[in-house]
Design a protein around this motif. Sequence first.
Motif, PDB file in Angstrom:
ATOM      1  N   LEU A  13     -63.103   7.860  29.653  1.00  0.00           N
ATOM      2  CA  LEU A  13     -64.496   8.520  28.421  1.00  0.00           C
ATOM      3  C   LEU A  13     -65.671   8.300  29.567  1.00  0.00           C
ATOM      4  N   LEU A  14     -67.078   9.680  29.050  1.00  0.00           N
ATOM      5  CA  LEU A  14     -67.718   8.852  29.855  1.00  0.00           C
ATOM      6  C   LEU A  14     -69.416   8.213  28.688  1.00  0.00           C
ATOM      7  N   VAL A  15     -69.671   7.360  28.854  1.00  0.00           N
ATOM      8  CA  VAL A  15     -70.978   6.739  27.813  1.00  0.00           C
ATOM      9  C   VAL A  15     -71.823   7.470  28.447  1.00  0.00           C
ATOM     10  N   LEU A  42     -71.630  -0.377  27.788  1.00  0.00           N
ATOM     11  CA  LEU A  42     -72.503  -0.032  26.509  1.00  0.00           C
ATOM     12  C   LEU A  42     -73.645  -0.799  27.268  1.00  0.00           C
ATOM     13  N   ALA A  43     -73.594  -1.916  27.405  1.00  0.00           N
ATOM     14  CA  ALA A  43     -74.437  -3.096  27.727  1.00  0.00           C
ATOM     15  C   ALA A  43     -75.354  -2.528  28.695  1.00  0.00           C
ATOM     16  N   SER A  44     -74.906  -2.022  29.909  1.00  0.00           N
ATOM     17  CA  SER A  44     -75.309  -1.603  31.012  1.00  0.00           C
ATOM     18  C   SER A  44     -75.912  -0.575  31.091  1.00  0.00           C
ATOM     19  N   ALA A  45     -75.455   0.632  30.050  1.00  0.00           N
ATOM     20  CA  ALA A  45     -75.945   2.008  30.235  1.00  0.00           C
ATOM     21  C   ALA A  45     -77.277   1.859  29.207  1.00  0.00           C
ATOM     22  N   ARG A  46     -76.694   1.102  27.657  1.00  0.00           N
ATOM     23  CA  ARG A  46     -78.101   1.024  27.061  1.00  0.00           C
ATOM     24  C   ARG A  46     -79.464   0.162  27.915  1.00  0.00           C
ATOM     25  N   ARG A  47     -79.192  -0.620  28.846  1.00  0.00           N
ATOM     26  CA  ARG A  47     -80.413  -1.325  29.722  1.00  0.00           C
ATOM     27  C   ARG A  47     -80.874  -0.481  30.315  1.00  0.00           C
ATOM     28  N   GLY A 101     -78.339   6.136  32.347  1.00  0.00           N
ATOM     29  CA  GLY A 101     -77.524   5.569  31.732  1.00  0.00           C
ATOM     30  C   GLY A 101     -75.930   5.928  31.404  1.00  0.00           C
ATOM     31  N   MET A 102     -75.902   6.303  32.197  1.00  0.00           N
ATOM     32  CA  MET A 102     -74.128   6.781  32.136  1.00  0.00           C
ATOM     33  C   MET A 102     -73.046   6.088  32.976  1.00  0.00           C
ATOM     34  N   ARG A 103     -72.135   5.828  32.350  1.00  0.00           N
ATOM     35  CA  ARG A 103     -70.850   5.136  32.534  1.00  0.00           C
ATOM     36  C   ARG A 103     -69.319   5.613  32.828  1.00  0.00           C
ATOM     37  N   ILE A 104     -68.703   5.261  33.391  1.00  0.00           N
ATOM     38  CA  ILE A 104     -67.171   5.801  33.062  1.00  0.00           C
ATOM     39  C   ILE A 104     -66.385   5.127  32.847  1.00  0.00           C
ATOM     40  N   ALA A 148     -76.261   8.353  28.303  1.00  0.00           N
ATOM     41  CA  ALA A 148     -77.557   8.142  27.593  1.00  0.00           C
ATOM     42  C   ALA A 148     -78.169   9.806  26.894  1.00  0.00           C
ATOM     43  N   ALA A 149     -78.379   9.269  25.380  1.00  0.00           N
ATOM     44  CA  ALA A 149     -78.528  10.248  24.364  1.00  0.00           C
ATOM     45  C   ALA A 149     -79.652  10.956  24.610  1.00  0.00           C
ATOM     46  N   PHE A 150     -80.822  10.217  25.350  1.00  0.00           N
ATOM     47  CA  PHE A 150     -82.083  11.194  25.738  1.00  0.00           C
ATOM     48  C   PHE A 150     -81.958  10.600  27.209  1.00  0.00           C
ATOM     49  N   GLY A 151     -82.769  11.847  28.553  1.00  0.00           N
ATOM     50  CA  GLY A 151     -82.945  11.899  29.528  1.00  0.00           C
ATOM     51  C   GLY A 151     -81.714  12.683  30.669  1.00  0.00           C
ATOM     52  N   GLY A 152     -81.794  12.471  31.478  1.00  0.00           N
ATOM     53  CA  GLY A 152     -80.493  12.801  32.601  1.00  0.00           C
ATOM     54  C   GLY A 152     -80.699  12.022  33.777  1.00  0.00           C
ATOM     55  N   GLY A 153     -79.865  12.755  34.758  1.00  0.00           N
ATOM     56  CA  GLY A 153     -80.011  12.479  36.222  1.00  0.00           C
ATOM     57  C   GLY A 153     -79.575  11.659  36.258  1.00  0.00           C
ATOM     58  N   GLY A 154     -78.302  11.345  35.609  1.00  0.00           N
ATOM     59  CA  GLY A 154     -77.387  10.101  36.072  1.00  0.00           C
ATOM     60  C   GLY A 154     -77.490   8.961  35.126  1.00  0.00           C
TER      61      GLY A 154
END
Length: 654
Positions: free
Chosen positions: A161-163, A187-192, A173-176, A165-171
């Motif tokens: 699945l893909l985690v 989750l921790a890395s994407a949040r940061r 806050g995104m993790r496979i 960021a709910a806001f923003g883009g450009g890859g």
Amino acid sequence: MSATPTPIRKVLIANRGEIACRVIQTCQRLGVRTVAVYSDPDRTAQHVALADEAFHIGPAEAKASYLRADQLLTIAKRSGCDAVHPGYGFLSENPQFARACEAAGIRFIGPGSDAIDKMGSKSAAKAIMERAGVPMLPGYHGDDQSDPRLIREAEAIGFPLLVKAAFGGGGKGMRIVESADELPAALASARREASAAFGNDQLLLERYLRAPRHVEVQVFADQHGHCLYLSDRDCSIQRRHQKVVEEAPAPGLSDALRSAMGEASVRAAQAIDYVGAGTVEYLLDEQGRFYFMEMNTRLQVEHPVTEAVTGLDLVQWQLDVAADQPLPLSQEQVQINGHAIEVRLYAEDPQRDFLPASGTLARLDWPEGEGVRVDTGVRAGDTITAFYDPMVAKLICHADSRQQACQRMRQALSQCQLAGLVTNLPFLTHIIAHPAFIDARLNTGFIADHSAALFAPAEDRQYAAYAVALMQLQSADNPLSSFRLNAPARARLRLEDEHGERYDIALSGQDGQWLSEHNERLSLHLSGNRLDLQLDDRLLRWPFHRDPDGVTLQLKDGPLRFRPARYRSELDETDASKALQAPMNGTHIANLVAVGDQISIGTALVIMEAMKMEYTITAPFDGTITALPFSEGDQVSDGSPLVALEPSVQEAEA
């Protein structure tokens, strides 16, 4: 909405670089005056030189300059601007900024703040799109952001699945995530990263398609209720979830699929009362089913390929719509002619996981000719800094067919002359020349699938190293390293290229005639900025640029820079030390270990952020942590030691 359209007379461009230059070009053609803003390092930038007026906005850090909405509005009022163009990035999708412009009576050249609000949260956007009948991937985009809830939802969706960021883009806050074990760290890395990039750490989850295509549709809407779509684009070739190559129209789609995607995109825009230029992005699976990803409420980096195939100026359309003019075409009048391809030329090293590079562009010459366009915000002598996106330029090629566009792009890339810092030009050359690209076999795993060919070292690099060595030998200040009376001279030289590859070169000869260690006959002739290397019966010719720090040769694959190398023992020690240093200027995000920890080679030690991306520093050997000089939020300089690591006894003795 006014009864009579009021033309825009003066625009503040709340951005920098190539997009600021792009907006200025259209404004100049239309007779609209422009005001630029600049940070400390951008004082002499090209967008500043092109604008009618320019105002200093703050120091290098974007949050203290280009992200200062209050300062931007103050300058807009002070300079008499009646509109603000946000470009892309920075404040372009910030509803508070759009709202502040509206409140100040200054037209925001983009959608209304409510539309930005609705699409700014990917979670809210997906709910709106579901109601509008736009196809969706299975996922979770709820308000409960606790780890237990996200883990439960992830298990229900299934892996991978893909985690996101709910806001923003450009890859960012995104993790496979491939398995449940990987999820907490992801989750921790994407949040940061999401928090650092967008000021909001909310996440969403969605099913990950392993080999989809990334296809998007350009939409445009005016203030009179008219909305249409302007072709589609394939943006499947990506690194770090960021686009590298884009083309229009997306190859291989049926007319029925194009129409379905276009009509769904118009529904998406109408569902939020959209105005202006926008892009609806989809994932396309192998069965030709498309699923909504997100809607970008701004002009896209890749808009030139749409301009090329439609013959339209989308920035002019933005200005006209902001001035309350109706769209000049109906959907039936939109015509698509030929094919266009765009590549993004970055200052980065693909051989080192696309690590961004900074430095001065010592040489910069662009291709010219029919169907070739270059969008850039830099000139020769300009510096790419670590404070902003490392894009150098976008190259766009348009032709009657996709095959011709590919050929034109290959030629354009071969004509680019760059020196001074490492770029992804050779990597782009390999992509455009790859048989899978030529055959339009595209998906988001393209780079991983063809990595052996795309990351291949430059052809003829060994002979290029010979040429640089002979240049050194022929220089008055570089005497032969070994000379014997009445015998051929012998020389040993050590060079390294910009990727750290080393070349130990042994030559022997006299009177300009040399033999390599493989008994190849070599001679070198310099003429202006070109060198000719005679290799037995083969003649190799390359443009070159020489400066005090090294020599850059323009090889078939692109530029390659050489400099004198250190001795092996010195290099090994330095490499181990450099592995614990900041690769460039940036921000310290987190220490992942503590002083006194005993760690093994490959352990993640520190996370830092540079050029909008996170980088993890790992241990080059086993050892014990003796010091961690930086804390969260500290600014770190290129080369600063991030960790003090005492080698283990076995490592030290080795």
